[in-house]
Each structure stands twice: as C-alpha cells, then as structure tokens.
Scaffold this active site. Structure first.
Site: not given
Ligand SMILES: CCCCCCCCCCCCC/C=C/C(=O)SCCNC(=O)CCNC(=O)[C@H](O)C(C)(C)COP(=O)(O)OP(=O)(O)OC[C@H]1O[C@@H](n2cnc3c(N)ncnc32)[C@H](O)[C@@H]1OP(=O)(O)O
Length: 351
Positions: A275, A282
């Site tokens: 990340y 970026e």
């Molecule tokens: C208002 C707007 C403001 C804008 C400001 C902009 C600023 C921008 C700056 C930032 C720029 C970043 C750009 C990105 C760069 C990169 O990606 S670099 C490469 C590395 N990237 C990463 O490592 C990040 C990858 N992304 C993520 O990890 C995730 O998408 C997230 C954004 C962090 C969100 O994760 P989240 O879903 O909240 O957590 P999880 O633990 O994964 O999931 C929680 C529970 O939800 C279930 N779940 C989530 N999604 C799914 C799905 N698609 N299908 C099925 N289930 C899903 C997941 O299973 C979890 O459930 P439980 O196990 O029951 O808890």
C-alpha cells in the site's frame, strides 16, 4: 462374596461433583451399592461419603465397560475446599485429573459454555436471510470476474517483463489500460456493496481506494497522453494487480464459507509493504503530471477576465497530493484493524 471399597476419583464444578468409580462391568444398585469387577476381581463394592456441604437428593450415574460415572448436584453453587466433611481424606478417594479444574479454570469453562449458549440463542433469534444464497452468488461472480481481470493484467505484465525487460515499462498503458479500465469501473461496486449491507465493512475505505485509483487512471493517465508511456505506470499497475490476485480469491472462498490459511495471511499482510509503495508510485505520477497539465491546460478552469485566463488543474493536483497521504493513513489504519480482528478471531478459534 465379600464387600470391598472401590477406588473413587473426584472433581468438581461450581454446581456439581463428579465421581468416577473404577469398576468394570458394574451393576449399580439404587443405593450406590454395586457389584462389579474391581482391582480385586468380581465382588460387591461399596463406599460412603459424607459430603462437605449439602447436596441435592437426585444423583445420576452411568456405567460404562470400565467405570461408573456419578454426578451429584450441589445444593448451593460454590467452590468446595475439599469433598468430604472429615478433614482427613478417605483413603479410597483421589482427584480425577482427567476432569480436574481449579476454581478459575472452572469459571472460565462456565463462561465459555454460557457464551456458546448465548450465541446459539442469539443466532436462533435472527431470522434467516432468504436472499443469502443469491447475495453470495452475486459476490462470488463479482470477485471471480475481478480475479480473472487482475490475473490477466499480472500475467501479461510479468510475461512482457521477462521477454522485453525494461522496454516493457514504456508501453504498459497501451497494452493493459482497456482491461484496467474495465476492472476499475467494475470496482465501483465495492463502494455500493457495503452501502447496501451486502458485505460487513464500511463505505469510506473502498470509496477512498476506488476514487484514488480511478482519479489516477482516468484523469492523470487517461487524459494526458504524455503520461501514458512513463515507466511509473508499470509500477502502479503491477502493485495494484499484485494485491488483487490474492484479495479477490480470498473473498471468493469467503463466499463459500471456506478459508485457506496461506491466502488469508497473504490478503492481510501483503498490503503492509504494497500500500505505501502504491501510494508513493501514484504520488510520483501526480508530480510528473503537474508540469504537463500546466503546459497543455487540459482540465484547467476558465476564470473571469479580471482574475486571469484560467486556473490550472495542477493546483488541484497539488492539493490532491496532500489528500492522498491522508487517504493512505485512513486505509492503512483500517487495514491494520481488519488484520488484527481477523488474526485475533483465528487465535480465539485455535484456543
Ligand atoms: C471521499 C473521497 C475521498 C477521496 C480521497 C482520495 C485519496 C486517495 C488516496 C489513496 C489512494 C490509494 C490508491 C490505491 C492504491 C493501491 O491499491 S496500492 C496497492 C496495494 N493496495 C492495497 O493493499 C489495498 C487493497 N484494498 C483493500 O484491501 C480493500 O479494498 C480496502 C479498501 C482496504 C477495504 O477493505 P475491506 O473490504 O474493508 O476489508 P476486508 O477485511 O477485506 O473485508 C471486510 C469484510 O467484508 C467482506 N468483503 C469485503 N469485500 C468483499 C467482496 N468483494 N466479496 C465478499 N466479501 C467481501 C470480507 O470477507 C470481510 O468479511 P468478514 O471476513 O466476515 O469480516
């Protein structure tokens, strides 16, 4: 036949006493007077115990091939210092180390039992979601499509890197952009899913991620041809796809209530280096694009004559650079919490 005293082993919980009498093939008489095979062969066996405190009248017993298990309920819940009223322990009595717990362990066991019971009660009160299968099917398909898309990107870039070496850095955008556009437009669904409560997470982290990536993809790279052949595009696309080829299969397995430990670990660990690297790459792209936007005036805001001709988009980009690191901080903290929650839950299960 002579009457003998059997070996009796005991343990207690707050509400009951367990006695284990070592007799094989025993037939127990109602008065706890029994006939069976003890240490001295086929005999009548008998023991009597004066309990330390009052017990309830009903006594349950169960004979197995090797022993007789007796459960006696305490009249008042509590922890006894010893079993027998007399201070000197009867010779035939010994602790049952198979069931032995000290007071705090017994309390813990009780609490765990209560927690399990509460959980079952709670779950039985929640009405079953009639659309659960449909929701899981939809999520599974979404994750599968994203997995295939990002795998194609990752494999394509890796193969090109091996064949073309550094030359592949310069035309990443032209070879990959269409599939990346497709995947990133589709990723808007990831903001919708938590909003519709289809997944258990907040809206802000995916919103930051989708907005951040799409701003870079469609505006900084998409709107400026001069940006498209820069090597930084390679690093950005490679970092994005590296995390996604583990994240989407992890979600796919979650949809079918399956877990593969290594995949879970990768999903919740790879972001730690990736990340920050992704956001740095970026930021480099944003910085490189500033003079290009200044020069080409693309996306600049027309201003009233008195204020000048136009406001360059580069000012927005400079502001965006600061917001990016705020976005990184919010998502890094979120992912750290998710990682802790996931591994804490696993540790609890293992205990
Ligand atoms: C208002 C707007 C403001 C804008 C400001 C902009 C600023 C921008 C700056 C930032 C720029 C970043 C750009 C990105 C760069 C990169 O990606 S670099 C490469 C590395 N990237 C990463 O490592 C990040 C990858 N992304 C993520 O990890 C995730 O998408 C997230 C954004 C962090 C969100 O994760 P989240 O879903 O909240 O957590 P999880 O633990 O994964 O999931 C929680 C529970 O939800 C279930 N779940 C989530 N999604 C799914 C799905 N698609 N299908 C099925 N289930 C899903 C997941 O299973 C979890 O459930 P439980 O196990 O029951 O808890």
């Amino acid at each position: 036949m002579q009457t003998l005293t059997p070996h009796v082993y005991w343990a207690q919980r707050h509400g009951e006493i367990y006695l284990r009498v070592e007799l094989s093939d025993a037939q127990v008489a109602q008065s706890m007077h029994s006939q069976g095979h003890g240490a001295k062969g086929e005999n009548e066996y008998e023991f009597s115990l004066d309990f330390l405190k009052p017990v309830k009248a009903e006594v349950t017993h169960r004979s197995t091939q090797r022993q007789v298990n007796i459960t006696v309920k305490k009249r008042e819940r509590g922890w006894w210092d010893r079993l027998a009223a007399q201070e000197r322990k009867p010779l035939f009595l010994a602790p049952d180390f198979d069931r032995w717990l000290d007071e705090s362990d017994a309390e813990m066991e009780l609490r765990e039992k209560e927690e399990k019971l509460n959980k079952i009660l709670f779950e039985s009160r929640i009405p079953k979601d009639p659309y659960l299968g449909l929701k899981k099917g939809y999520l599974f398909m979404y994750n599968l499509v994203q997995f295939l898309g990002f795998s194609w990107i990752f494999v394509n870039m890796t193969v090109r890197l091996f064949i073309l070496g550094q030359d592949s850095f310069y035309d990443t955008f032209h070879t990959i952009a269409d599939v990346m556009y497709f995947c990133q437009i589709l990723a808007v669904i990831e903001v919708v899913n938590p909003a519709l409560r289809l997944v258990r997470t907040g809206v802000l982290p995916p919103l930051i991620q989708v907005f951040g990536r799409n701003f870079l993809l469609f505006i900084i790279l998409g709107a400026q041809e001069d940006m498209q052949n820069k090597p930084v595009v390679f690093f950005i696309f490679y970092l994005w796809s590296t995390i996604e080829i583990f994240r989407y299969p992890f979600y796919m397995l979650a949809c079918i209530d399956t877990e593969w430990k290594l995949l879970t670990w990768l999903r919740y660990s790879l972001w730690i280096p990736l990340y920050p690297l992704g956001v740095i790459a970026e930021a480099v792209a944003v910085i490189q694009s500033i003079p290009i936007f200044d020069e080409t005036k693309v996306l600049s805001l027309p201003l009233p004559r008195a204020l000048g001709t136009s406001l360059s988009f580069s000012y927005i980009l400079q502001l965006y650079l600061a917001v990016m690191f705020l976005g990184l901080f919010i998502n890094f903290r979120h992912l750290y919490k998710m990682r802790k929650r996931r591994f804490r839950a696993k540790k609890k299960k293992a205990n």
